[in-house]
Design an enzyme around this catalytic site. Structure first.
Site, PDB file in Angstrom:
ATOM      1  N   ASP A  45       0.840  -1.202   0.000  1.00 15.20           N
ATOM      2  CA  ASP A  45       0.000   0.000   0.000  1.00 15.20           C
ATOM      3  C   ASP A  45       0.878   1.257   0.000  1.00 15.20           C
ATOM      4  O   ASP A  45       0.369   2.383  -0.057  1.00 15.20           O
ATOM      5  CB  ASP A  45      -1.010  -0.008   1.148  1.00 15.20           C
ATOM      6  CG  ASP A  45      -0.373  -0.074   2.518  1.00 15.20           C
ATOM      7  OD1 ASP A  45       0.868  -0.162   2.616  1.00 15.20           O
ATOM      8  OD2 ASP A  45      -1.129  -0.038   3.520  1.00 15.20           O
ATOM      9  N   SER A  46       2.208   1.059  -0.006  1.00 16.53           N
ATOM     10  CA  SER A  46       3.123   2.179  -0.257  1.00 16.53           C
ATOM     11  C   SER A  46       2.820   2.805  -1.620  1.00 16.53           C
ATOM     12  O   SER A  46       3.286   3.908  -1.907  1.00 16.53           O
ATOM     13  CB  SER A  46       4.582   1.705  -0.214  1.00 16.53           C
ATOM     14  OG  SER A  46       4.773   0.553  -1.011  1.00 16.53           O
ATOM     15  N   ASP A  88      -1.063  -6.187   0.056  1.00 13.67           N
ATOM     16  CA  ASP A  88      -1.388  -5.523   1.322  1.00 13.67           C
ATOM     17  C   ASP A  88      -2.887  -5.363   1.494  1.00 13.67           C
ATOM     18  O   ASP A  88      -3.594  -4.937   0.565  1.00 13.67           O
ATOM     19  CB  ASP A  88      -0.787  -4.104   1.328  1.00 13.67           C
ATOM     20  CG  ASP A  88       0.433  -4.009   2.204  1.00 13.67           C
ATOM     21  OD1 ASP A  88       0.560  -4.790   3.161  1.00 13.67           O
ATOM     22  OD2 ASP A  88       1.273  -3.131   1.916  1.00 13.67           O
ATOM     23  N   LYS A 116      -1.073  -9.441   3.251  1.00 15.10           N
ATOM     24  CA  LYS A 116      -0.318  -8.915   4.400  1.00 15.10           C
ATOM     25  C   LYS A 116      -1.216  -8.011   5.221  1.00 15.10           C
ATOM     26  O   LYS A 116      -1.916  -7.155   4.647  1.00 15.10           O
ATOM     27  CB  LYS A 116       0.921  -8.148   3.903  1.00 15.10           C
ATOM     28  CG  LYS A 116       1.709  -7.504   5.040  1.00 15.10           C
ATOM     29  CD  LYS A 116       3.125  -7.160   4.628  1.00 15.10           C
ATOM     30  CE  LYS A 116       3.289  -5.868   3.859  1.00 15.10           C
ATOM     31  NZ  LYS A 116       2.839  -4.659   4.577  1.00 15.10           N
ATOM     32  N   GLU A 118      -1.234  -5.479   8.664  1.00 18.39           N
ATOM     33  CA  GLU A 118      -0.460  -4.785   9.693  1.00 18.39           C
ATOM     34  C   GLU A 118      -1.144  -4.943  11.047  1.00 18.39           C
ATOM     35  O   GLU A 118      -2.369  -4.881  11.125  1.00 18.39           O
ATOM     36  CB  GLU A 118      -0.364  -3.287   9.367  1.00 18.39           C
ATOM     37  CG  GLU A 118       0.492  -2.992   8.160  1.00 18.39           C
ATOM     38  CD  GLU A 118       0.716  -1.502   7.956  1.00 18.39           C
ATOM     39  OE1 GLU A 118       0.436  -0.690   8.862  1.00 18.39           O
ATOM     40  OE2 GLU A 118       1.179  -1.150   6.853  1.00 18.39           O
ATOM     41  N   GLU A 185       9.404  -4.514  10.560  1.00 20.58           N
ATOM     42  CA  GLU A 185       9.910  -3.245  10.012  1.00 20.58           C
ATOM     43  C   GLU A 185      10.514  -2.383  11.115  1.00 20.58           C
ATOM     44  O   GLU A 185       9.889  -2.149  12.156  1.00 20.58           O
ATOM     45  CB  GLU A 185       8.753  -2.494   9.317  1.00 20.58           C
ATOM     46  CG  GLU A 185       9.190  -1.158   8.745  1.00 20.58           C
ATOM     47  CD  GLU A 185       8.206  -0.557   7.748  1.00 20.58           C
ATOM     48  OE1 GLU A 185       7.212  -1.215   7.393  1.00 20.58           O
ATOM     49  OE2 GLU A 185       8.452   0.600   7.330  1.00 20.58           O
TER      50      GLU A 185
HETATM   51  O1  KIV Z   1       3.571  -1.111   1.584  1.00 21.85           O
HETATM   52  C1  KIV Z   1       4.771  -1.433   1.597  1.00 21.85           C
HETATM   53  O2  KIV Z   1       5.547  -1.157   0.689  1.00 21.85           O
HETATM   54  C2  KIV Z   1       5.257  -2.145   2.763  1.00 21.85           C
HETATM   55  C3  KIV Z   1       6.749  -2.240   2.927  1.00 21.85           C
HETATM   56  C4  KIV Z   1       7.240  -1.037   3.613  1.00 21.85           C
HETATM   57  C5  KIV Z   1       7.152  -3.472   3.622  1.00 21.85           C
HETATM   58  O3  KIV Z   1       4.504  -2.595   3.575  1.00 21.85           O
END
Ligand code: KIV
Length: 268
Positions: A45-46, A88, A116, A118, A185
């Site tokens: 989600d970056s 994500d 993934k 968080e 992280e």
């Molecule tokens: O969204 C992302 O790119 C991430 C990385 C920082 C691991 O979660």
């Protein structure tokens, strides 16, 4: 065609052979990363920052994630190596186990092999719920960018023994709930090592020291894109190299050999 699976990654951990992960958001870069031998791709989600130009990951939606996951999946279909694709769950997409299951199913239908999420021990029930329904989960611990405001900003986590013990315990609880991967992280090296040694599941690190089973970088960071101060763990792999493929290949090789992260990329 070699397909990287969760079992491949488990075997790599068992053999002590590290693997690389890079973020990917579109078909072209996904194919380039696969062609360079990168074993796992993260549709992170970056993308909220590096693709959409936003200030954080919080505004990223499920529609965004499903769209980019489908692009990445299409990108790797034609390649010799098919990396494992992790997608994500964006902010607010996993607030309850039922909501998380519906959203994870959507990402898997778009082409993800695993999702993934968080969060710490409070997402264990959700991890169990998804795992029981055949949706593998990577649990993201330590610095969790979606909730950075609650953590006091983008800063090193697990600094003192109490905070480190909490993260170690969360990793244990999440693995016990079924997490097939852990992502850690921005924590001190010793904590990265302790979590990796204790976990059966492969641990992917970003700013978590040299002892994790894998390393991930945001694609734009490892290509030297973007202005402003970079996190300590960022390394520009395009500098001094002639192509993006060479840069990706060098990243994978340095992760596998243990040359990355070097002491200057670590938090000691
Ligand atoms: O969204 C992302 O790119 C991430 C990385 C920082 C691991 O979660």
């Amino acid at each position: 065609m070699a397909q990287i699976t969760l079992n491949t990654l488990d075997a790599r951990k068992a053999d002590g052979r590290r693997f690389a992960m890079v973020t990917a958001y579109d078909a072209g870069f996904a194919l380039a990363a696969a062609g360079a031998g990168i074993e796992t791709l993260l549709v992170g989600d970056s993308l909220g920052m590096v693709v959409q130009g936003r200030g954080s990951t919080v505004p990223v939606t499920m529609d965004d994630m499903a769209y980019h996951t489908a692009c990445v999946r299409r990108g790797v279909e034609a390649g010799e190596l098919r990396p494992l694709i992790l997608a994500d769950m964006p902010f607010g997409a996993a607030n309850t186990p039922g909501q998380a299951a519906a959203n994870a199913a959507r990402l898997m239908q778009a082409g993800a092999n695993a999702v993934k999420i968080e969060g710490g021990a409070w997402v264990a029930e959700t991890v169990r719920h998804l795992t029981e329904r055949g949706m593998p989960v990577c649990a993201h611990l330590g610095l969790t960018p979606q909730t950075a405001d609650m953590l006091g900003g983008f800063r090193l986590q697990g600094r003192d023994e109490a905070a480190a013990a909490r993260i170690r315990e969360e990793a244990r609880v999440l693995e016990e709930a079924g997490a097939r991967l852990l992502l850690l992280e921005c924590v001190p090296d010793a904590l990265g090592r302790a979590v990796s040694e204790a976990a059966k599941a492969p641990v992917v690190g970003i700013g978590a020291g040299p002892s994790t089973d894998a390393q991930v970088l945001v694609l734009h960071d490892m290509l030297g894109l973007g202005e402003g101060r970079k996190a300590r763990f960022v390394k520009d792999y395009l500098a001094g190299r002639g192509s993006i493929t060479e840069a990706l290949r060098a990243f994978g090789e340095e992760v596998r050999s243990g040359a990355y992260p070097a002491p200057e990329h670590c938090y000691g």
